[in-house]
Design a protein around this motif. Structure first.
Motif, PDB file in Angstrom:
ATOM      1  N   ALA A 137       0.831  -1.237   0.022  1.00 52.65           N
ATOM      2  CA  ALA A 137      -0.092   0.091  -0.052  1.00 52.65           C
ATOM      3  C   ALA A 137       0.737   1.186  -0.173  1.00 52.65           C
ATOM      4  O   ALA A 137       1.877   1.303   0.529  1.00 52.65           O
ATOM      5  CB  ALA A 137      -0.890   0.178   1.166  1.00 52.65           C
ATOM      6  N   LEU A 138       0.272   2.374  -0.541  1.00 55.98           N
ATOM      7  CA  LEU A 138       0.861   3.613  -0.582  1.00 55.98           C
ATOM      8  C   LEU A 138       0.129   4.558   0.137  1.00 55.98           C
ATOM      9  O   LEU A 138      -1.086   4.797  -0.391  1.00 55.98           O
ATOM     10  CB  LEU A 138       1.402   3.927  -1.943  1.00 55.98           C
ATOM     11  N   GLU A 139       0.475   5.392   1.046  1.00 50.84           N
ATOM     12  CA  GLU A 139      -0.320   6.598   1.564  1.00 50.84           C
ATOM     13  C   GLU A 139       0.174   7.800   1.106  1.00 50.84           C
ATOM     14  O   GLU A 139       1.397   7.839   1.567  1.00 50.84           O
ATOM     15  CB  GLU A 139      -0.264   6.336   3.156  1.00 50.84           C
ATOM     16  N   VAL A 140      -0.667   8.342   0.678  1.00 54.64           N
ATOM     17  CA  VAL A 140      -0.229  10.059   0.039  1.00 54.64           C
ATOM     18  C   VAL A 140      -0.560  10.857   1.016  1.00 54.64           C
ATOM     19  O   VAL A 140      -1.968  11.091   1.407  1.00 54.64           O
ATOM     20  CB  VAL A 140      -1.029  10.200  -1.271  1.00 54.64           C
ATOM     21  N   ILE A 163       3.653  -0.902   3.892  1.00 60.36           N
ATOM     22  CA  ILE A 163       3.207   0.322   3.558  1.00 60.36           C
ATOM     23  C   ILE A 163       4.232   1.544   3.385  1.00 60.36           C
ATOM     24  O   ILE A 163       5.230   1.618   4.133  1.00 60.36           O
ATOM     25  CB  ILE A 163       2.088   1.114   4.639  1.00 60.36           C
ATOM     26  N   THR A 164       4.354   2.096   2.456  1.00 58.07           N
ATOM     27  CA  THR A 164       5.339   3.396   2.176  1.00 58.07           C
ATOM     28  C   THR A 164       4.390   4.665   2.237  1.00 58.07           C
ATOM     29  O   THR A 164       3.274   4.677   1.615  1.00 58.07           O
ATOM     30  CB  THR A 164       5.746   3.056   0.620  1.00 58.07           C
ATOM     31  N   GLN A 210       3.092  -1.256  -8.784  1.00 56.12           N
ATOM     32  CA  GLN A 210       3.586  -1.745  -7.780  1.00 56.12           C
ATOM     33  C   GLN A 210       2.793  -1.991  -6.642  1.00 56.12           C
ATOM     34  O   GLN A 210       3.122  -2.636  -5.244  1.00 56.12           O
ATOM     35  CB  GLN A 210       5.065  -1.117  -7.183  1.00 56.12           C
ATOM     36  N   TYR A 211       1.387  -1.204  -6.410  1.00 63.01           N
ATOM     37  CA  TYR A 211       0.757  -1.072  -5.378  1.00 63.01           C
ATOM     38  C   TYR A 211      -0.637  -1.832  -5.386  1.00 63.01           C
ATOM     39  O   TYR A 211      -1.132  -1.497  -6.766  1.00 63.01           O
ATOM     40  CB  TYR A 211       0.820   0.142  -4.724  1.00 63.01           C
ATOM     41  N   ASP A 212      -1.115  -2.335  -4.389  1.00 67.99           N
ATOM     42  CA  ASP A 212      -2.468  -2.936  -4.176  1.00 67.99           C
ATOM     43  C   ASP A 212      -3.305  -2.117  -4.027  1.00 67.99           C
ATOM     44  O   ASP A 212      -4.825  -2.097  -4.337  1.00 67.99           O
ATOM     45  CB  ASP A 212      -2.437  -4.350  -3.641  1.00 67.99           C
ATOM     46  N   LEU A 213      -2.904  -0.854  -3.151  1.00 65.26           N
ATOM     47  CA  LEU A 213      -3.692   0.013  -2.476  1.00 65.26           C
ATOM     48  C   LEU A 213      -3.195   1.578  -2.563  1.00 65.26           C
ATOM     49  O   LEU A 213      -2.018   1.269  -2.036  1.00 65.26           O
ATOM     50  CB  LEU A 213      -4.259  -0.326  -1.194  1.00 65.26           C
ATOM     51  N   ILE A 214      -3.754   2.430  -2.951  1.00 70.05           N
ATOM     52  CA  ILE A 214      -3.053   3.775  -2.842  1.00 70.05           C
ATOM     53  C   ILE A 214      -4.267   4.358  -2.061  1.00 70.05           C
ATOM     54  O   ILE A 214      -5.267   4.482  -2.515  1.00 70.05           O
ATOM     55  CB  ILE A 214      -2.878   4.570  -4.039  1.00 70.05           C
ATOM     56  N   TYR A 215      -4.166   5.171  -0.847  1.00 64.31           N
ATOM     57  CA  TYR A 215      -4.940   5.983  -0.133  1.00 64.31           C
ATOM     58  C   TYR A 215      -4.522   7.045   0.452  1.00 64.31           C
ATOM     59  O   TYR A 215      -3.206   7.296   0.401  1.00 64.31           O
ATOM     60  CB  TYR A 215      -5.620   4.950   0.925  1.00 64.31           C
ATOM     61  N   SER A 216      -5.502   8.077   0.556  1.00 64.99           N
ATOM     62  CA  SER A 216      -5.155   9.351   1.001  1.00 64.99           C
ATOM     63  C   SER A 216      -6.099  10.268   1.737  1.00 64.99           C
ATOM     64  O   SER A 216      -7.347   9.818   1.581  1.00 64.99           O
ATOM     65  CB  SER A 216      -4.785  10.288  -0.182  1.00 64.99           C
ATOM     66  N   ALA A 217      -5.919  10.524   3.242  1.00 61.78           N
ATOM     67  CA  ALA A 217      -6.819  10.962   4.034  1.00 61.78           C
ATOM     68  C   ALA A 217      -6.663  12.395   4.244  1.00 61.78           C
ATOM     69  O   ALA A 217      -5.541  13.010   4.642  1.00 61.78           O
ATOM     70  CB  ALA A 217      -6.540  10.216   5.499  1.00 61.78           C
ATOM     71  N   GLY A 240      -6.232  -4.324 -11.060  1.00 60.53           N
ATOM     72  CA  GLY A 240      -7.086  -4.625  -9.743  1.00 60.53           C
ATOM     73  C   GLY A 240      -6.745  -4.079  -8.538  1.00 60.53           C
ATOM     74  O   GLY A 240      -7.533  -4.033  -7.650  1.00 60.53           O
ATOM     75  N   GLY A 241      -5.641  -3.287  -8.662  1.00 59.06           N
ATOM     76  CA  GLY A 241      -5.528  -2.314  -7.408  1.00 59.06           C
ATOM     77  C   GLY A 241      -6.577  -1.034  -7.317  1.00 59.06           C
ATOM     78  O   GLY A 241      -7.193  -0.830  -7.937  1.00 59.06           O
ATOM     79  N   VAL A 242      -6.655  -0.554  -5.789  1.00 57.85           N
ATOM     80  CA  VAL A 242      -7.603   0.170  -5.498  1.00 57.85           C
ATOM     81  C   VAL A 242      -6.990   1.570  -4.939  1.00 57.85           C
ATOM     82  O   VAL A 242      -6.160   1.573  -4.502  1.00 57.85           O
ATOM     83  CB  VAL A 242      -8.354  -0.574  -4.135  1.00 57.85           C
ATOM     84  N   LEU A 243      -7.777   2.475  -5.559  1.00 53.51           N
ATOM     85  CA  LEU A 243      -7.526   4.168  -4.829  1.00 53.51           C
ATOM     86  C   LEU A 243      -8.588   4.288  -3.788  1.00 53.51           C
ATOM     87  O   LEU A 243      -9.912   4.030  -4.227  1.00 53.51           O
ATOM     88  CB  LEU A 243      -7.737   4.716  -6.249  1.00 53.51           C
ATOM     89  N   ALA A 244      -8.478   4.631  -2.773  1.00 53.76           N
ATOM     90  CA  ALA A 244      -9.385   5.021  -1.665  1.00 53.76           C
ATOM     91  C   ALA A 244      -8.752   6.360  -1.264  1.00 53.76           C
ATOM     92  O   ALA A 244      -8.027   6.564  -0.606  1.00 53.76           O
ATOM     93  CB  ALA A 244      -9.116   3.885  -0.495  1.00 53.76           C
TER      94      ALA A 244
END
Length: 255
Positions: free
Chosen positions: A41-44, A62-63, A101-108, A130-134
């Motif tokens: 996962a990648l957190e922005v 997580i990066t 490279q990421y299965d999930l990218i999320y940003s809060a 198939g990866g997810v942007l949240a």
């Protein structure tokens, strides 16, 4: 000065006063992305990690990307017990990462700082098929319009007349966001709204104000005057401020 760097000026207060998100939101993201120990996962825009721990607890790698140097150092230390977590001090626009490279990218409550013509295509590029942007936001608004609310608005009108009170979030705005994600190639786009209420006394409400970049951008003398009158108004009208948080979550998949 880039207003995003204002968040870096008082890391301890930011960690103390910024809210986390409702547990249901985290679980919805984890279920949708099937996040687990084998995923990346990648957190922005991690800030001080208000939205990080539930994802780390899945065992995934997580990066995190963080523009503020002190915020990045704080979060790196805060989650140092997790061996598959690390922070990159950079902005999302210029950071160099390998594609797909990421299965999930999320940003809060952070992705709105990135120009959409840069942010959405880059997120799409970095996700695996198939990866997810949240993407999710916490949008605080007075729990009710009353004498205190009017007094607080009067203070802003007196000292910062160009300031505008944010409008309550609407379903139409969520639908517009869904349309934007679809325009950038994402599929299976949906959204969900959550709610929570927080209560503050006068000092804690002023501390919260100091986590917002637009408030911190006021000249110091002006900011002090606003804060002093806010404290007087809150104490005059009962000593408490209630904020009603609308949390909007958007989930989208790269085909």
């Amino acid at each position: 000065m880039d207003l995003r760097l204002k968040f870096n000026e008082d890391v301890v207060n930011y960690e103390k006063m910024r809210p986390t998100y409702v547990e249901e939101l985290f679980q919805d993201v984890i279920r949708y992305s099937d996040l687990n120990q084998g995923k990346r996962a990648l957190e922005v825009g991690i800030g001080t990690g208000q939205a990080t721990l539930p994802f780390l607890n899945t065992g995934c790698e997580i990066t995190a990307i963080e523009l503020g140097e002190d915020l990045a150092k704080f979060s790196a230390e805060k989650f140092s017990r997790f061996p598959h977590f690390h922070v990159i001090h950079s902005d999302f626009e210029s950071v160099r990462l390998e594609p797909e490279q990421y299965d999930l990218i999320y940003s809060a409550t952070a992705f709105h700082w990135i120009p959409q013509e840069i942010g959405y295509p880059k997120a799409y590029q970095l996700l695996r098929s198939g990866g997810v942007l949240a993407l999710f936001w916490n949008r605080p608004f007075p729990a009710r319009r009353d004498d205190l609310h009017e007094a607080m608005q009067h203070i802003y009108a007196k000292y910062a007349p160009s300031s505008k009170e944010p409008a309550p979030h609407t379903e139409q705005k969520s639908l517009e966001m869904v349309h934007t994600l679809e325009q950038y190639g994402f599929a299976d786009v949906n959204f969900k709204i959550y709610h929570q209420t927080r209560t503050f006394d006068a000092p804690s409400y002023v501390a919260l104000l100091n986590t917002y970049s637009d408030h911190r951008a006021f000249p110091e003398e002006l900011r002090v005057r606003i804060e002093q009158e806010m404290i007087e108004a809150i104490n005059h009208y009962g000593g408490k401020v209630e904020l009603h948080d609308t949390l909007d979550l958007y989930l989208a998949r790269k085909p």
